[in-house]
Every structure is written in C-alpha cells, then in structure tokens.
Design a protein around this motif. Sequence first.
Motif, PDB file in Angstrom:
ATOM      1  N   VAL A 179     -33.876  -5.523  20.259  1.00 55.49           N
ATOM      2  CA  VAL A 179     -33.821  -4.345  21.123  1.00 55.49           C
ATOM      3  C   VAL A 179     -34.950  -3.374  20.778  1.00 55.49           C
ATOM      4  N   VAL A 180     -35.181  -3.151  19.492  1.00 54.23           N
ATOM      5  CA  VAL A 180     -36.267  -2.259  19.072  1.00 54.23           C
ATOM      6  C   VAL A 180     -37.617  -2.834  19.482  1.00 54.23           C
ATOM      7  N   PHE A 181     -37.796  -4.140  19.316  1.00 51.60           N
ATOM      8  CA  PHE A 181     -39.068  -4.779  19.668  1.00 51.60           C
ATOM      9  C   PHE A 181     -39.341  -4.667  21.168  1.00 51.60           C
ATOM     10  N   LYS A 182     -38.295  -4.862  21.983  1.00 51.66           N
ATOM     11  CA  LYS A 182     -38.477  -4.733  23.430  1.00 51.66           C
ATOM     12  C   LYS A 182     -38.734  -3.290  23.842  1.00 51.66           C
ATOM     13  N   SER A 183     -38.128  -2.331  23.117  1.00 53.18           N
ATOM     14  CA  SER A 183     -38.343  -0.921  23.448  1.00 53.18           C
ATOM     15  C   SER A 183     -39.790  -0.494  23.219  1.00 53.18           C
ATOM     16  N   LEU A 184     -40.534  -1.270  22.406  1.00 54.97           N
ATOM     17  CA  LEU A 184     -41.947  -0.980  22.176  1.00 54.97           C
ATOM     18  C   LEU A 184     -42.837  -1.557  23.265  1.00 54.97           C
ATOM     19  N   GLY A 185     -42.244  -2.178  24.260  1.00 51.17           N
ATOM     20  CA  GLY A 185     -42.999  -2.689  25.398  1.00 51.17           C
ATOM     21  C   GLY A 185     -43.289  -4.170  25.364  1.00 51.17           C
ATOM     22  N   TYR A 186     -42.831  -4.881  24.343  1.00 52.55           N
ATOM     23  CA  TYR A 186     -43.061  -6.322  24.270  1.00 52.55           C
ATOM     24  C   TYR A 186     -42.032  -7.065  25.115  1.00 52.55           C
ATOM     25  N   GLY A 187     -42.438  -8.220  25.631  1.00 50.27           N
ATOM     26  CA  GLY A 187     -41.576  -8.983  26.517  1.00 50.27           C
ATOM     27  C   GLY A 187     -40.680  -9.962  25.784  1.00 50.27           C
ATOM     28  N   ARG A 188     -39.914 -10.722  26.576  1.00 48.77           N
ATOM     29  CA  ARG A 188     -38.971 -11.680  26.003  1.00 48.77           C
ATOM     30  C   ARG A 188     -39.691 -12.810  25.272  1.00 48.77           C
ATOM     31  N   GLY A 189     -40.796 -13.286  25.819  1.00 47.96           N
ATOM     32  CA  GLY A 189     -41.535 -14.353  25.153  1.00 47.96           C
ATOM     33  C   GLY A 189     -42.085 -13.926  23.810  1.00 47.96           C
ATOM     34  N   GLN A 190     -42.608 -12.691  23.728  1.00 44.95           N
ATOM     35  CA  GLN A 190     -43.102 -12.188  22.451  1.00 44.95           C
ATOM     36  C   GLN A 190     -41.964 -11.940  21.465  1.00 44.95           C
ATOM     37  N   SER A 191     -40.803 -11.533  21.980  1.00 44.22           N
ATOM     38  CA  SER A 191     -39.635 -11.377  21.094  1.00 44.22           C
ATOM     39  C   SER A 191     -39.247 -12.708  20.468  1.00 44.22           C
ATOM     40  N   LEU A 192     -39.333 -13.778  21.263  1.00 44.04           N
ATOM     41  CA  LEU A 192     -39.019 -15.102  20.728  1.00 44.04           C
ATOM     42  C   LEU A 192     -39.989 -15.486  19.623  1.00 44.04           C
ATOM     43  N   ILE A 193     -41.284 -15.249  19.832  1.00 44.01           N
ATOM     44  CA  ILE A 193     -42.300 -15.707  18.887  1.00 44.01           C
ATOM     45  C   ILE A 193     -42.280 -14.896  17.595  1.00 44.01           C
ATOM     46  N   TYR A 194     -42.142 -13.578  17.727  1.00 40.02           N
ATOM     47  CA  TYR A 194     -42.334 -12.713  16.568  1.00 40.02           C
ATOM     48  C   TYR A 194     -41.035 -12.280  15.884  1.00 40.02           C
ATOM     49  N   VAL A 195     -39.899 -12.390  16.556  1.00 39.31           N
ATOM     50  CA  VAL A 195     -38.649 -11.904  15.962  1.00 39.31           C
ATOM     51  C   VAL A 195     -37.610 -13.025  15.838  1.00 39.31           C
ATOM     52  N   ILE A 196     -37.312 -13.710  16.945  1.00 35.73           N
ATOM     53  CA  ILE A 196     -36.199 -14.656  16.955  1.00 35.73           C
ATOM     54  C   ILE A 196     -36.530 -15.916  16.168  1.00 35.73           C
ATOM     55  N   LEU A 197     -37.677 -16.537  16.466  1.00 32.02           N
ATOM     56  CA  LEU A 197     -38.017 -17.796  15.788  1.00 32.02           C
ATOM     57  C   LEU A 197     -38.173 -17.645  14.274  1.00 32.02           C
ATOM     58  N   PRO A 198     -38.879 -16.620  13.766  1.00 33.47           N
ATOM     59  CA  PRO A 198     -38.939 -16.480  12.306  1.00 33.47           C
ATOM     60  C   PRO A 198     -37.579 -16.320  11.642  1.00 33.47           C
ATOM     61  N   ALA A 199     -36.622 -15.710  12.360  1.00 35.08           N
ATOM     62  CA  ALA A 199     -35.277 -15.563  11.792  1.00 35.08           C
ATOM     63  C   ALA A 199     -34.476 -16.856  11.894  1.00 35.08           C
TER      64      ALA A 199
END
Length: 511
Positions: free
Chosen positions: A165-185
């Motif tokens: 939610v914080v990452f998306k609030s910074l203007g990043y999209g769903r694909g970038q959330s997957l690459i930088y937040v979800i997949l590393p976790a």
Amino acid sequence: MAAPLRYALTALCWGLMLFIYLPLLPAAELLLSPAISVAHWRQLFNDPQLPQAIISTLVSTLIGVGGALLLALLAITTLWPSPRWQRLASRLPWLLALPHVAFATCALLLFAEGGELYRLFPMLTAVQDRYGIGLGLVLAVKESGFLLWVCWALLGERLLAEQVVVFKSLGYGRGQSLIYVILPALMPSLSVALLATTAWTLSVVDVAMIIGPGNPPTLSVLAWQWLNAGDTDEQAKGALACLLLLAMLFMLAALAVGLWRTCRRRHPHPDGNRQPRFPQLPGRAIGLMLPLSGVLCTAFLAWLAHASLPAMHTINNSLWLALLSSLIGSAVCLLWLEWGPSRHQRWLDLPLLLPALPLAAGQYQLALYGWFDGLLTTVLWGHLLWVVPWMLFVLRPAWRQIDPRQVLLAKTLGWRRGRIFLQLKCPLIIRPLLSALAIGFSVSIAQYLPTQWLGGGRVPTLTTEAVALSSGGATATLAAQALWQLLLPMFFFLLTALLARQVSHFRRGLR
C-alpha cells in the motif's frame, strides 16, 4: 509424562519415519552402482532416443514450471489484496482436488487426434507434438493452482500488505510492486515449492504417458521403460537416466538462482520511474478460468462417461488406500511434530525435491527382497513416502504458530505433556489438520509409480487403470475412470471444508 513413555514415543517416531523413508537407501544404491561403469554410460549416450527425450523433457519442464509461475504471479499482481483474491483462494480447492491424471485425460479426450474438438471441427488437424509443448501447457495450468495455494499462505502477512500500500501510494504500479516488494518477500519460501514443482515435472511418468510425446517419449518415461526391462544393461541405462534427471534438476535450479541473483543485483531498488498502468484483463481472466477449469473438466468427463462405472474393486482400492494413508500420515506427522526433534530435518523433504522414479524403484527393490510385493499393505507403505512429506509441509507452519505461552500456562496448571498435546495443541491446529488430510488423500489418489510397481498389477487403482486405458480403448470407460479419480478427492475436500466450517462455528467465541 513419565520419562520411559516419552523415550518410547520418541523412538516410535524415529522408527516410523525410518521405516517410511527406508527406500532412500536402495534408491541411492540403484543410481550410483551403474555410474561407475564407463560401458553403461557409453550405452546410454549411444541410444538414438536420448537426445530427443532430453529436449522434450527440458521443453515441457520449462513451459510447465515457467508457465505455472507466470500464471500465479499475474493473478497475484492483479487481484491481491482484494475481495477477488479471497474468492480465488476459496475456489482453489476445486483445482487442487483435481488429480493430474484426470486433468491430463480430459485434455487428451478434448485435444488429441480424434478427440471431441476435432469431431466438432473436422477442418482442424492435430499438430504433431515432438517437443512436449502440450505436456508443458497441461502441467502449467495444473501446477499454477499449487503455486497460488502456497502464495496464499505466504501473502497472509499484514506487514507485506502494508508495504505494498505504501509503495503504491508513492505512484508505483502493480507490476513494480510485484518486482520490488512482493517477489523479494515471497521468493525465499516460494523457492522450495518451485524446486518441488520442477522435480515432479521432470520425473512425471503418468501424465507424460497420457499426453505424450510418444516416440521417443520424455526422459522419465524412457527411464521407466528401461527399468522395467528384463535385461540388466537396459536397467542400468534406466538408472543412469534417473541420474540425468537429477543433473537436469540441479542445472535448472542453479540457473534459476543465478538469474534471480543477477536481476536483484542489477535492479535492487526502484529507479524512480513510475509505471502506474498494468493490464488487468490477463490476471482477472486467470482468476476466473483456473477454478473454472476444474468444474469444466468434471462436466466434460461426466458427459463422456455416459453413466458407465469403473470396476468396484478399483474404486475400493483407491478409496481405502487414500483414507488409510492420509489417516496414518496424519498420526505419524503429529507424533513427529510433538516428540520428534525440534529442528526441521531437511532429509524429510527429499521425496518432494527428488525425482520420484528412483524412489519408487528403491521401494520396489525392498519389496522384492522381502517377498511382500503385490500386497495392498505394501502399496499403502509406498504411498506414505509422498503423503507424509506433503502433510508435514502443511502442518509444520501451523504447529510453529502455536503460542508457547499457552503451553507454559498449561504446565503451570499441572498438565502433563500428553494432555497438553491432546487437549491443547491438537484442537488448535484442527483446521490445518483437516487441510493436511485432504492434501494427503489427494496425493495418495494420484500415485502411479509406487502403485504400479509395488502392486505388480494385482492392486489396480483408478490412476493405474486410467493410464492403461489412455493408450487406446473405449472413451466412455476412460472418462469414467478419470471422473471417479476426480470425484473421490473432490468429495473429500468438500467434507473437510464442511468440518472446518463447523469447527469454526463452534469456536466463534474464541476469536
């Protein structure tokens, strides 16, 4: 609990586990003994079927595992976290309860030459599939349900959802959330599931015999044929082919780890370039079609079966093997979690991470040495080698989440260890235990190699009969075998879900 009883239960746990995992030793001997002979290696590499078998195995594995991961990640990126994701998670049992052989039989009866699709559209012609592309596509759809189920358990952490939610609030999209937040976790825990999926896809025999390619087949089917031959040289080639499967597994795992580390090293953090747009249609279609594929497969097989029934002893064998193996497996897992070692033993995961063919061959050797092949109890013992690890895979995280303060409080009240186990810990994990029972039941229903080898053709099950009929026979009979192989685990999943819901109803005051 008295010390002698505790020691006896600990010894019982180790004895049961060693009895179940004993085939690992003859499997290792089966693989290593022909490897020291240069002549056997020369015979293997001179076989004209080998290059095409390796190519089709690699192609089907890459399509199956890569396609399953792609489908799962597209669904997660589009639907998580949202009510649609929860609906998808609630419908995943419709796909998980669907055995691989039943799904492959449905694909065969629909897309093979002379299948229903080409009867409806005679102008179409079937394509010769020499590289296992169709096999890879079938496995991709089926294995995506398993990867989504694993991701559903891993995505339950509130902290990860807050980070997205914080990452998306910074203007990043769903694909970038997957690459930088979800997949590393996800990747540290998901890598085990991916390795198990790769090992199973490399060594699958029953689905490859149904879908193809036919001649030459995949390397696992070729190894199965060689191991079943009467000539010792052919059997040595089969053992070396199993070693090649292991080498391919390690090669693919090392390649995946290297690729992941390279990507993380080159792009460890977002570069500030926002890409808020992400296509929604593919993920939503996947979330709709994956659970629906189980329903459509059931309806299609029921339509082709024409109310025909398999032999009653075949249904009884499958049902009793699945019930007994899941119940025995649950008892063994609970005893091991309570009275076994506190640290996780990595060797318990070997049946999930190694190709199944040498393990089944090791079981067969022990059965021949003991003169107890062809018995229902022997087949039951063979199923436990895969049922127990999968049930432990489900139960272990729930067991670790038991609050140790509750155990400490029970001890201060004078409860002994046996009473704490029966009246405190077991009720706390009743829902995961029901899920593990359903998974164990489904895993036992789907076993082909141990049933065929240990049963010696005298313990027919729905899976072995469906594979035998897939090479040619009445369509209605084949559809009936696959339909009942599908219905048994589906009914069991439904039963465990109803029991879990009933347990939740009576425990609402404890939330």
